[in-house]
Design a protein around this motif. Structure first.
Motif, mmCIF file in Angstrom:
data_model
loop_
_atom_site.group_PDB
_atom_site.id
_atom_site.type_symbol
_atom_site.label_atom_id
_atom_site.label_comp_id
_atom_site.label_asym_id
_atom_site.label_seq_id
_atom_site.Cartn_x
_atom_site.Cartn_y
_atom_site.Cartn_z
ATOM 1 N N MET A 1 23.168 7.426 -39.387
ATOM 2 C CA MET A 1 23.668 6.654 -38.270
ATOM 3 C C MET A 1 22.487 5.988 -37.569
ATOM 4 O O MET A 1 21.475 6.614 -37.328
ATOM 5 N N HIS A 2 22.623 4.708 -37.227
ATOM 6 C CA HIS A 2 21.521 3.966 -36.671
ATOM 7 C C HIS A 2 21.358 4.245 -35.183
ATOM 8 O O HIS A 2 22.309 4.515 -34.467
ATOM 9 N N SER A 3 20.132 4.139 -34.706
ATOM 10 C CA SER A 3 19.891 4.215 -33.273
ATOM 11 C C SER A 3 20.047 2.830 -32.693
ATOM 12 O O SER A 3 20.057 1.824 -33.400
ATOM 13 N N ASP A 4 20.129 2.721 -31.353
ATOM 14 C CA ASP A 4 20.341 1.431 -30.715
ATOM 15 C C ASP A 4 19.179 0.484 -30.945
ATOM 16 O O ASP A 4 19.341 -0.731 -30.952
ATOM 17 N N SER A 5 17.973 1.001 -31.154
ATOM 18 C CA SER A 5 16.786 0.162 -31.249
ATOM 19 C C SER A 5 16.597 -0.454 -32.631
ATOM 20 O O SER A 5 15.849 -1.408 -32.788
ATOM 21 N N ASP A 6 17.280 0.071 -33.660
ATOM 22 C CA ASP A 6 17.052 -0.468 -34.995
ATOM 23 C C ASP A 6 18.347 -0.884 -35.691
ATOM 24 O O ASP A 6 18.424 -0.927 -36.901
ATOM 25 N N THR A 7 19.383 -1.202 -34.893
ATOM 26 C CA THR A 7 20.650 -1.589 -35.503
ATOM 27 C C THR A 7 20.516 -2.956 -36.152
ATOM 28 O O THR A 7 20.049 -3.908 -35.544
ATOM 29 N N PRO A 8 20.940 -3.085 -37.412
ATOM 30 C CA PRO A 8 20.863 -4.367 -38.102
ATOM 31 C C PRO A 8 21.985 -5.294 -37.659
ATOM 32 O O PRO A 8 22.844 -4.924 -36.869
ATOM 33 N N ALA A 9 21.965 -6.527 -38.205
ATOM 34 C CA ALA A 9 23.028 -7.469 -37.889
ATOM 35 C C ALA A 9 24.336 -6.972 -38.486
ATOM 36 O O ALA A 9 24.358 -6.258 -39.476
ATOM 37 N N GLY A 10 25.441 -7.398 -37.897
ATOM 38 C CA GLY A 10 26.749 -6.965 -38.376
ATOM 39 C C GLY A 10 27.514 -6.277 -37.267
ATOM 40 O O GLY A 10 27.012 -6.097 -36.159
ATOM 41 N N LEU A 11 28.750 -5.910 -37.552
ATOM 42 C CA LEU A 11 29.574 -5.252 -36.553
ATOM 43 C C LEU A 11 29.070 -3.845 -36.265
ATOM 44 O O LEU A 11 28.770 -3.085 -37.183
ATOM 45 N N ARG A 12 29.000 -3.527 -34.998
ATOM 46 C CA ARG A 12 28.625 -2.172 -34.595
ATOM 47 C C ARG A 12 29.896 -1.359 -34.378
ATOM 48 O O ARG A 12 30.768 -1.766 -33.628
ATOM 49 N N VAL A 13 29.957 -0.223 -35.032
ATOM 50 C CA VAL A 13 31.136 0.641 -34.938
ATOM 51 C C VAL A 13 30.706 2.019 -34.448
ATOM 52 O O VAL A 13 29.767 2.603 -34.988
ATOM 53 N N ALA A 14 31.378 2.500 -33.432
ATOM 54 C CA ALA A 14 31.108 3.845 -32.913
ATOM 55 C C ALA A 14 32.298 4.743 -33.214
ATOM 56 O O ALA A 14 33.450 4.316 -33.116
ATOM 57 N N LEU A 15 32.012 5.953 -33.605
ATOM 58 C CA LEU A 15 33.047 6.960 -33.817
ATOM 59 C C LEU A 15 32.970 7.941 -32.664
ATOM 60 O O LEU A 15 31.984 8.657 -32.508
ATOM 61 N N SER A 16 34.007 7.958 -31.836
ATOM 62 C CA SER A 16 34.024 8.888 -30.722
ATOM 63 C C SER A 16 34.029 10.316 -31.258
ATOM 64 O O SER A 16 34.376 10.549 -32.416
ATOM 65 N N THR A 17 33.630 11.242 -30.442
ATOM 66 C CA THR A 17 33.463 12.639 -30.852
ATOM 67 C C THR A 17 34.527 13.091 -31.839
ATOM 68 O O THR A 17 35.720 13.012 -31.582
ATOM 69 N N ASP A 18 34.088 13.534 -33.001
ATOM 70 C CA ASP A 18 35.006 13.977 -34.046
ATOM 71 C C ASP A 18 34.341 15.108 -34.807
ATOM 72 O O ASP A 18 33.202 15.496 -34.518
ATOM 73 N N SER A 19 35.019 15.634 -35.808
ATOM 74 C CA SER A 19 34.460 16.729 -36.590
ATOM 75 C C SER A 19 33.256 16.261 -37.398
ATOM 76 O O SER A 19 33.111 15.067 -37.701
ATOM 77 N N GLU A 20 32.405 17.195 -37.779
ATOM 78 C CA GLU A 20 31.229 16.872 -38.582
ATOM 79 C C GLU A 20 31.647 16.282 -39.925
ATOM 80 O O GLU A 20 31.000 15.361 -40.449
ATOM 81 N N LEU A 21 32.730 16.805 -40.478
ATOM 82 C CA LEU A 21 33.240 16.309 -41.754
ATOM 83 C C LEU A 21 33.574 14.825 -41.660
ATOM 84 O O LEU A 21 33.166 14.024 -42.512
ATOM 85 N N VAL A 22 34.311 14.450 -40.625
ATOM 86 C CA VAL A 22 34.720 13.054 -40.469
ATOM 87 C C VAL A 22 33.512 12.176 -40.157
ATOM 88 O O VAL A 22 33.360 11.089 -40.719
ATOM 89 N N THR A 23 32.639 12.632 -39.276
ATOM 90 C CA THR A 23 31.471 11.845 -38.867
ATOM 91 C C THR A 23 30.568 11.519 -40.052
ATOM 92 O O THR A 23 30.221 10.356 -40.297
ATOM 93 N N HIS A 24 30.173 12.556 -40.813
ATOM 94 C CA HIS A 24 29.285 12.328 -41.951
ATOM 95 C C HIS A 24 30.008 11.620 -43.094
ATOM 96 O O HIS A 24 29.401 10.804 -43.805
ATOM 97 N N GLY A 25 31.286 11.922 -43.250
ATOM 98 C CA GLY A 25 32.055 11.254 -44.296
ATOM 99 C C GLY A 25 32.181 9.761 -44.031
ATOM 100 O O GLY A 25 32.045 8.942 -44.948
ATOM 101 N N LEU A 26 32.405 9.400 -42.768
ATOM 102 C CA LEU A 26 32.522 7.993 -42.418
ATOM 103 C C LEU A 26 31.195 7.266 -42.631
ATOM 104 O O LEU A 26 31.161 6.144 -43.139
ATOM 105 N N ALA A 27 30.096 7.908 -42.248
ATOM 106 C CA ALA A 27 28.774 7.301 -42.443
ATOM 107 C C ALA A 27 28.511 7.025 -43.915
ATOM 108 O O ALA A 27 28.012 5.955 -44.290
ATOM 109 N N ALA A 28 28.874 7.975 -44.768
ATOM 110 C CA ALA A 28 28.672 7.800 -46.205
ATOM 111 C C ALA A 28 29.573 6.696 -46.751
ATOM 112 O O ALA A 28 29.151 5.886 -47.597
ATOM 113 N N MET A 29 30.806 6.626 -46.271
ATOM 114 C CA MET A 29 31.738 5.605 -46.732
ATOM 115 C C MET A 29 31.265 4.201 -46.385
ATOM 116 O O MET A 29 31.401 3.267 -47.181
#
Length: 208
Positions: A1-29
């Motif tokens: 997951m990118h930090s605010d200082s190094d986010t590349p161009a493109g849509l920024r998407v935030a996932l509100s607090t969720d399970s570790e499974l969903v968070t890491h799974g979404l990042a990989a997807m």
């Protein structure tokens, strides 16, 4: 997951607090689509924020939300959830079962201002009914569109310039044709068959 200082161009998407499974799974997807979309830290400025109202407090999330669009991100999308999303101006209801390519496209469409509803495969198998095969008359189609968009019988009567008894008659005939036993089932059918409209397409924002 990118930090605010190094986010590349493109849509920024935030996932509100969720399970570790969903968070890491979404990042990989989303990683193969880094040129179009990327995750930022929860709570950071984002173009689209995904929230699961079964995990987070919705009112608190709405209060803290300052910019961008919101979308529900849940396992099963219910008719009640679609109605809740519409009431709060939320841009869509997306199932966590979505494949990466469809998820990216859905997020892009939400950011562009569309209302997007994506059901799980299990729900699709129950509710799918091709619009091309729909036996609805034009008036019945208008009624199911307004029902899908959350209008009450009284609002529908006003919007279509009908008596309340005529509206009820159209609803009964429509329910028989789409095999719906309740308003919730009718909403789900309407969502799956393209009757969830943008307010600017139908004028619904001024009719309710």
């Amino acid at each position: 997951m990118h930090s605010d200082s190094d986010t590349p161009a493109g849509l920024r998407v935030a996932l509100s607090t969720d399970s570790e499974l969903v968070t890491h799974g979404l990042a990989a997807m989303l990683s193969p689509y880094a040129d179009r979309i990327h995750l930022v830290t929860s709570g950071s400025p984002a173009d689209v924020t995904l929230i699961d109202p079964t995990v987070v407090d919705l009112e608190e999330a709405l209060t803290r939300h300052e910019r961008g669009r919101l979308a529900f991100y849940v396992w099963d999308v219910s008719a009640a959830l679609v109605t809740l999303a519409k009431e709060h101006g939320i841009g869509g209801c997306l199932t966590k079962h979505l494949a990466a390519d469809r998820l990216v496209l859905a997020i892009e469409r939400i950011h562009a201002g569309h209302v997007v509803v994506e059901l799980s495969p299990r729900q699709e198998s129950v509710t799918a009914s091709p619009l091309a095969q729909s036996p609805l008359t034009p008036r019945e189609a208008s009624v199911i569109r307004l029902i899908t968009n959350g209008l009450s019988n009284e609002d529908i009567a006003f919007y279509l310039n009908l008596s309340i008894n005529s509206v009820k008659s159209y609803i009964r005939s429509t329910y028989r044709k789409i095999d719906a036993g309740s308003r919730a089932q009718a909403v789900v059918w309407g969502v799956r068959n393209g009757y969830l409209s943008e307010p600017e397409e139908t004028g619904l924002s001024t009719a309710s």
